[in-house]
Design an enzyme around this catalytic site. Structure first.
Site, PDB file in Angstrom:
ATOM      1  N   TYR A 119      -5.552   7.184   8.791  1.00 33.36           N
ATOM      2  CA  TYR A 119      -5.285   7.038   7.354  1.00 33.36           C
ATOM      3  C   TYR A 119      -4.867   8.406   6.809  1.00 33.36           C
ATOM      4  O   TYR A 119      -5.384   8.902   5.819  1.00 33.36           O
ATOM      5  CB  TYR A 119      -6.517   6.530   6.598  1.00 33.36           C
ATOM      6  CG  TYR A 119      -7.250   5.381   7.263  1.00 33.36           C
ATOM      7  CD1 TYR A 119      -6.867   4.055   7.041  1.00 33.36           C
ATOM      8  CD2 TYR A 119      -8.334   5.616   8.096  1.00 33.36           C
ATOM      9  CE1 TYR A 119      -7.544   2.999   7.640  1.00 33.36           C
ATOM     10  CE2 TYR A 119      -9.024   4.581   8.703  1.00 33.36           C
ATOM     11  CZ  TYR A 119      -8.620   3.271   8.474  1.00 33.36           C
ATOM     12  OH  TYR A 119      -9.304   2.230   9.072  1.00 33.36           O
ATOM     13  N   GLU A 178      -0.749   6.348   9.693  1.00 31.88           N
ATOM     14  CA  GLU A 178      -0.709   5.966   8.283  1.00 31.88           C
ATOM     15  C   GLU A 178       0.168   4.723   8.132  1.00 31.88           C
ATOM     16  O   GLU A 178       1.206   4.614   8.785  1.00 31.88           O
ATOM     17  CB  GLU A 178      -0.148   7.120   7.446  1.00 31.88           C
ATOM     18  CG  GLU A 178       0.209   6.798   6.020  1.00 31.88           C
ATOM     19  CD  GLU A 178      -0.973   6.296   5.209  1.00 31.88           C
ATOM     20  OE1 GLU A 178      -0.811   5.268   4.528  1.00 31.88           O
ATOM     21  OE2 GLU A 178      -2.061   6.914   5.268  1.00 31.88           O
ATOM     22  N   CYS A 231      -5.821  11.151 -23.792  1.00 35.29           N
ATOM     23  CA  CYS A 231      -6.973  10.967 -22.911  1.00 35.29           C
ATOM     24  C   CYS A 231      -7.550  12.327 -22.539  1.00 35.29           C
ATOM     25  O   CYS A 231      -6.846  13.177 -21.996  1.00 35.29           O
ATOM     26  CB  CYS A 231      -6.566  10.208 -21.655  1.00 35.29           C
ATOM     27  SG  CYS A 231      -7.904  10.057 -20.444  1.00 35.29           S
ATOM     28  N   CYS A 290     -14.540   7.215  -0.226  1.00 29.89           N
ATOM     29  CA  CYS A 290     -14.503   7.116  -1.688  1.00 29.89           C
ATOM     30  C   CYS A 290     -15.392   5.997  -2.201  1.00 29.89           C
ATOM     31  O   CYS A 290     -15.469   5.781  -3.415  1.00 29.89           O
ATOM     32  CB  CYS A 290     -13.071   6.916  -2.179  1.00 29.89           C
ATOM     33  SG  CYS A 290     -12.265   5.431  -1.539  1.00 29.89           S
ATOM     34  N   CYS A 300     -15.009  11.410 -26.383  1.00 32.38           N
ATOM     35  CA  CYS A 300     -13.812  10.613 -26.687  1.00 32.38           C
ATOM     36  C   CYS A 300     -14.181   9.432 -27.590  1.00 32.38           C
ATOM     37  O   CYS A 300     -15.158   8.725 -27.315  1.00 32.38           O
ATOM     38  CB  CYS A 300     -13.191  10.100 -25.396  1.00 32.38           C
ATOM     39  SG  CYS A 300     -11.758   9.017 -25.658  1.00 32.38           S
ATOM     40  N   GLN A 308      -5.010  13.320  -4.056  1.00 30.86           N
ATOM     41  CA  GLN A 308      -6.243  13.385  -4.843  1.00 30.86           C
ATOM     42  C   GLN A 308      -5.933  13.806  -6.275  1.00 30.86           C
ATOM     43  O   GLN A 308      -5.127  14.712  -6.512  1.00 30.86           O
ATOM     44  CB  GLN A 308      -7.221  14.370  -4.212  1.00 30.86           C
ATOM     45  CG  GLN A 308      -7.794  13.915  -2.879  1.00 30.86           C
ATOM     46  CD  GLN A 308      -8.835  12.816  -3.041  1.00 30.86           C
ATOM     47  OE1 GLN A 308      -9.352  12.569  -4.122  1.00 30.86           O
ATOM     48  NE2 GLN A 308      -9.155  12.161  -1.941  1.00 30.86           N
TER      49      GLN A 308
END
Length: 400
Positions: free
Chosen positions: A265, A286, A173, A353, A87, A236
């Protein structure tokens, strides 16, 4: 006075932001996508370099007394893992950290980061392998959810650690799913934040949260189930992520029919759905009320509570056979970990994550009597420093 002037004349010039310094030798990769180097004894975190390279650096931030930030300016001795970024705005846009690195070498760097965080923060020493997942083309074309800036007749991405707009190249992108790459160019006359979501059920376009095209609630699929999720809600972003994570969690938990599982969660019920299908009785928690309403429709066989996990623990069953935690980037933290330990689960799956938050929470689990049984890491964010891990914990075996 003459001596003072002479001393000042021989002092090296002060390094300021924007100055080019070096050459320096680049050290190991660090959490966050930077490499560690030293300049006149000071730690410098260098972006767009690789371990072992010799580079000059452009100083980008001197606001911290103990360390500075910099970008590689000139690569004098390149690593064999260095490639030309595909890119033209790589290194300027803040979205990509590793376009200058071969994809397999990116995974090696991420594995090094996870291993270092586990060792330093949790005292866990093990080798890590980062697994590829289906759904991207050599590290490109995988991102199903994109955010763009619209201003002054231009559309672009944010610069690193900045709100400055970096205009998109003509092809859009390269991380974005091809189906949605051209969409931002249709909105250059507008202002605000544009979201382009390529879901299993089709594409949705939003500007500042308002739906311009498509549906506000889209459908995604994972492990044989359909899930309703808000277009601007959490799912995701890699098309292979949901299936990969469900497979890893279920393989690690080994659920049995009739067991009680708690899904913390839980979002719109991704893991709850898989656990129900395995014959478990499931309770989910949640904080996002809209996500919980969708979860109740997605997995009607489960029970769901709305609220912040740390404030909802008292409403949960006192015992559970299995627990899944998929906390935000900050991790579950000590209070939640200790409560989970008190449930007496035979197996716990922790989806992380952020490797630093994972390591800190694993250290708390260890203090409370649970040990790391297995760890898998997935490259769900190619060309960036981000990584997803699935850790399986079991009660520690006590020596007699």
């Amino acid at each position: 006075m003459g001596t003072d002037r002479q001393a000042r004349a021989t002092e090296p010039p002060a390094i300021v932001e924007g100055a080019v310094a070096g050459p320096i030798e680049v050290g190991p990769i660090a959490h966050g996508g930077h490499c560690v180097a030293r300049l006149d004894g000071r730690v410098v975190f260098v972006r767009h370099a690789l371990p072992g390279e010799t580079v000059t650096v452009r100083i980008t931030d001197t606001s911290h007394e103990r360390f500075w930030w910099a970008d590689a300016a000139t690569v004098i001795a390149p690593s064999p893992d260095r490639v030309s970024p595909p890119c033209p705005i790589a290194g300027v846009c803040g979205g990509c950290d590793f376009q200058h690195v071969r994809v397999d070498a990116q995974r090696g760097l991420k594995a090094d980061v996870v291993a270092e965080q586990l060792s330093r923060l949790a005292g866990i020493h093990r080798s890590v392998t980062v697994e590829a997942v289906p759904g991207d083309d050599g590290g490109l074309g995988w991102r199903t959810r994109m955010r763009y800036l619209l201003a002054d007749g231009r559309v672009g991405m944010r610069a690193w650690r900045s709100g400055r707009l970096v205009p998109l190249p003509d092809g859009g992108c390269l991380l974005a799913r091809p189906e949605g790459r051209d969409e931002p160019f249709a909105h250059t006359s507008e202002t605000g934040e544009l979201q382009v979501v390529v879901a299993s059920s089709g594409m949705t376009v939003l500007r500042d949260g308002e739906v311009l095209a498509g549906k506000a609630v889209v459908e995604e699929r994972a492990s044989g189930r359909a899930y309703k999720v808000r277009a601007d809600g959490f799912w995701q972003v890699h098309p292979g992520a949901a299936d990969a994570l469900v497979e890893a969690v279920m393989a690690g938990l080994r659920p049995e029919t009739g067991e009680h599982a708690i899904d913390l969660y839980c979002g719109v019920g991704l893991f709850a759905g898989a656990l129900v299908d395995a014959g478990c009785r499931v309770t989910g928690v949640e904080s996002d009320r809209a996500a919980v309403e969708l979860a109740r429709g997605n997995v009607p066989e489960a029970r769901f509570h709305t609220g912040r996990v740390e404030r909802t623990l008292g409403r949960l069953p006192r015992r559970a056979d299995l627990v899944v935690l998929d906390p935000p980037r900050t991790g579950a933290r000590a209070a939640v970990v200790r409560h989970v330990v008190g449930l007496g689960a035979r197996r716990i799956a922790y989806v992380a994550c952020d490797p630093a938050a994972l390591a800190r929470d694993l250290a708390t689990f260890a203090d409370e009597g649970y040990e790391l049984a297995s760890l898998r890491a997935f490259d769900l964010f190619p060309m960036t420093h981000h990584i997803e891990c699935v850790a399986i914990l079991t009660p520690a075996v006590r020596e007699s």
